[in-house]
Design an enzyme around this catalytic site. Sequence first.
Site, PDB file in Angstrom:
ATOM      1  N   CYS A 113       0.817  -1.229   0.000  1.00  0.00           N
ATOM      2  CA  CYS A 113       0.000   0.000   0.000  1.00  0.00           C
ATOM      3  C   CYS A 113       0.844   1.269   0.000  1.00  0.00           C
ATOM      4  O   CYS A 113       0.322   2.358  -0.255  1.00  0.00           O
ATOM      5  CB  CYS A 113      -0.953   0.009   1.188  1.00  0.00           C
ATOM      6  SG  CYS A 113      -2.101  -1.359   1.145  1.00  0.00           S
ATOM      7  N   HIS A 249      -3.356   7.241   2.819  1.00  0.00           N
ATOM      8  CA  HIS A 249      -3.759   5.964   2.230  1.00  0.00           C
ATOM      9  C   HIS A 249      -5.192   5.671   2.669  1.00  0.00           C
ATOM     10  O   HIS A 249      -5.544   5.865   3.836  1.00  0.00           O
ATOM     11  CB  HIS A 249      -2.810   4.868   2.706  1.00  0.00           C
ATOM     12  CG  HIS A 249      -3.265   3.488   2.340  1.00  0.00           C
ATOM     13  ND1 HIS A 249      -3.699   3.169   1.074  1.00  0.00           N
ATOM     14  CD2 HIS A 249      -3.372   2.352   3.079  1.00  0.00           C
ATOM     15  CE1 HIS A 249      -4.039   1.895   1.054  1.00  0.00           C
ATOM     16  NE2 HIS A 249      -3.860   1.380   2.250  1.00  0.00           N
ATOM     17  N   ASN A 279     -10.159  -0.089  -0.153  1.00  0.00           N
ATOM     18  CA  ASN A 279      -8.693  -0.030  -0.139  1.00  0.00           C
ATOM     19  C   ASN A 279      -8.155  -0.518  -1.485  1.00  0.00           C
ATOM     20  O   ASN A 279      -8.292  -1.692  -1.823  1.00  0.00           O
ATOM     21  CB  ASN A 279      -8.184  -0.911   1.013  1.00  0.00           C
ATOM     22  CG  ASN A 279      -6.672  -0.867   1.169  1.00  0.00           C
ATOM     23  OD1 ASN A 279      -5.960  -0.391   0.285  1.00  0.00           O
ATOM     24  ND2 ASN A 279      -6.187  -1.370   2.283  1.00  0.00           N
TER      25      ASN A 279
HETATM   26  O1  UT7 Z   1      -3.779  -1.010   3.698  1.00  0.00           O
HETATM   27  C1  UT7 Z   1      -3.191  -1.274   4.932  1.00  0.00           C
HETATM   28  C2  UT7 Z   1      -3.676  -2.519   5.442  1.00  0.00           C
HETATM   29  N1  UT7 Z   1      -4.986  -2.661   5.909  1.00  0.00           N
HETATM   30  C3  UT7 Z   1      -5.557  -1.911   6.859  1.00  0.00           C
HETATM   31  O2  UT7 Z   1      -5.149  -0.845   7.207  1.00  0.00           O
HETATM   32  C4  UT7 Z   1      -6.739  -2.506   7.540  1.00  0.00           C
HETATM   33  C5  UT7 Z   1      -6.546  -2.475   9.005  1.00  0.00           C
HETATM   34  N2  UT7 Z   1      -7.582  -3.069   9.792  1.00  0.00           N
HETATM   35  C6  UT7 Z   1      -8.883  -2.670   9.782  1.00  0.00           C
HETATM   36  O3  UT7 Z   1      -9.279  -1.823   8.997  1.00  0.00           O
HETATM   37  C7  UT7 Z   1      -9.819  -3.248  10.816  1.00  0.00           C
HETATM   38  O4  UT7 Z   1      -9.076  -3.975  11.748  1.00  0.00           O
HETATM   39  C8  UT7 Z   1     -10.930  -4.157  10.234  1.00  0.00           C
HETATM   40  C9  UT7 Z   1     -11.933  -3.307   9.497  1.00  0.00           C
HETATM   41  C10 UT7 Z   1     -10.328  -5.180   9.310  1.00  0.00           C
HETATM   42  C11 UT7 Z   1     -11.672  -4.867  11.352  1.00  0.00           C
HETATM   43  O5  UT7 Z   1     -12.147  -3.954  12.313  1.00  0.00           O
HETATM   44  P1  UT7 Z   1     -11.920  -4.222  13.870  1.00  0.00           P
HETATM   45  O6  UT7 Z   1     -12.578  -3.149  14.597  1.00  0.00           O
HETATM   46  O7  UT7 Z   1     -10.434  -4.385  14.061  1.00  0.00           O
HETATM   47  O8  UT7 Z   1     -12.708  -5.564  14.100  1.00  0.00           O
HETATM   48  P2  UT7 Z   1     -12.193  -7.014  14.547  1.00  0.00           P
HETATM   49  O9  UT7 Z   1     -11.253  -7.593  13.564  1.00  0.00           O
HETATM   50  O10 UT7 Z   1     -11.719  -6.899  15.955  1.00  0.00           O
HETATM   51  O11 UT7 Z   1     -13.527  -7.831  14.492  1.00  0.00           O
HETATM   52  C12 UT7 Z   1     -14.663  -7.461  15.246  1.00  0.00           C
HETATM   53  C13 UT7 Z   1     -15.782  -8.449  14.971  1.00  0.00           C
HETATM   54  C14 UT7 Z   1     -15.353  -9.902  15.024  1.00  0.00           C
HETATM   55  O12 UT7 Z   1     -16.395 -10.637  15.649  1.00  0.00           O
HETATM   56  P3  UT7 Z   1     -16.305 -11.089  17.175  1.00  0.00           P
HETATM   57  O13 UT7 Z   1     -15.074 -11.929  17.261  1.00  0.00           O
HETATM   58  O14 UT7 Z   1     -16.176  -9.796  17.952  1.00  0.00           O
HETATM   59  O15 UT7 Z   1     -17.589 -11.792  17.404  1.00  0.00           O
HETATM   60  C15 UT7 Z   1     -15.273 -10.292  13.554  1.00  0.00           C
HETATM   61  O16 UT7 Z   1     -15.509 -11.683  13.365  1.00  0.00           O
HETATM   62  O17 UT7 Z   1     -16.316  -8.239  13.672  1.00  0.00           O
HETATM   63  C16 UT7 Z   1     -16.378  -9.489  12.967  1.00  0.00           C
HETATM   64  N3  UT7 Z   1     -16.212  -9.230  11.545  1.00  0.00           N
HETATM   65  C17 UT7 Z   1     -17.249  -8.950  10.722  1.00  0.00           C
HETATM   66  N4  UT7 Z   1     -18.558  -8.823  10.949  1.00  0.00           N
HETATM   67  C18 UT7 Z   1     -19.352  -8.493   9.907  1.00  0.00           C
HETATM   68  C19 UT7 Z   1     -15.060  -9.220  10.835  1.00  0.00           C
HETATM   69  N5  UT7 Z   1     -15.340  -8.928   9.538  1.00  0.00           N
HETATM   70  C20 UT7 Z   1     -16.680  -8.752   9.457  1.00  0.00           C
HETATM   71  C21 UT7 Z   1     -17.549  -8.431   8.399  1.00  0.00           C
HETATM   72  N6  UT7 Z   1     -18.863  -8.308   8.659  1.00  0.00           N
HETATM   73  N7  UT7 Z   1     -17.107  -8.204   7.148  1.00  0.00           N
END
Ligand code: UT7
Length: 322
Positions: A113, A249, A279
């Site tokens: 990225c 980004h 992204n």
């Molecule tokens: O380009 C550079 C690289 N990428 C990034 O910068 C991305 C960096 N990370 C992020 O943007 C965020 O971490 C995410 C958007 C990927 C995830 O957000 P988060 O607040 O960190 O959520 P999490 O991974 O802690 O997940 C929270 C919950 C989980 O459920 P439980 O375990 O709390 O029951 C996931 O299973 O959300 C669930 N979850 C979803 N739910 C609905 C994960 N993906 C989804 C989804 N829809 N698509």
Amino acid sequence: MTYSRIAGTGAYLPEKVVANKDLEKSMETSDEWIRERTGICRRHIAADGETCSDMALAAARQAMEMAEIEATAIDLIIVGTVTPDKLFPSTACIIQRRLGIHGCPAFDIQAACSGFVYALDVANRQIQTGAATTALVIGSEVLSRITDWEDRGTAVLFGDGAGAVILQASDEQGIISTHIHSDGQYEDLLHVPQGFGTSSDGLRTEGAFIQMDGNAVFRRAVATLGSIARETLAGNGIDKHDIDWLIPHQANLRIISAAAKKLDLSMDHVVVTVDEHANTSSASIPLALNTAVRDGRIQRGQLLLFEAFGAGFTWGSALIRF
Ligand code: UT7
């Protein structure tokens, strides 16, 4: 002193749009979750047969038109991409052929990225030393082809697109400084594990999808974007209040907001396009730049800060007098 000035910007997004609602049909997710956690509303997906170089070329032609230059004026081509048309030759060489020009250096940079900011850093140094006068710098990605559409943790996050700039040598201030860094110890937090590996089987492409520990990447991205901003401003003796536009980004609106907060910038001074295209890795900064240049928000003479963060980890910034 010779500066590199952004003489033109361009972008391309594929015609096909996939909204969050569309993803609800194929995986356990919701429009609400995606908007709240990421700020993404939709993404554009390349058509079958549409390649990284197709998109890059469309963005390049727009940038050339704005800069009012012919292809023959270009003496350096750099493409940031993790999804090249072919393993080799580089997508930059393919662009060179398609532009009908010969002889100038053309190569790809793979810094995930951060690819566009890395490419800008190299092009700027080539221009500053007199090795180039007119550089075509592109970020282009077909991430949909390395996305696991059964993994809701990543599938909702990525999209396809391309952005480009023409950099020209100038006596007027343009790129003030660029800063690039990497730390390979974070390899496994965000990667596509397939490659040539260690066997003699050749390239394995099956299962060649993005894998990410989203939460760990998120935390690291927020901290790193804060430190790269401090490094960039301190290195130039510039106060954070002098920045007219932050162009970060475009991965997640919460990361972007945190970066703006660290700079004491209101969101009115941040270009946000992640809602529109998700992204797009190395394409995201030039896509956002092009949007705000063409809609008139970014004006000549304003001070811009680009900030990137990606797999590797890699990160970087550019401070630019537009
Ligand atoms: O380009 C550079 C690289 N990428 C990034 O910068 C991305 C960096 N990370 C992020 O943007 C965020 O971490 C995410 C958007 C990927 C995830 O957000 P988060 O607040 O960190 O959520 P999490 O991974 O802690 O997940 C929270 C919950 C989980 O459920 P439980 O375990 O709390 O029951 C996931 O299973 O959300 C669930 N979850 C979803 N739910 C609905 C994960 N993906 C989804 C989804 N829809 N698509």
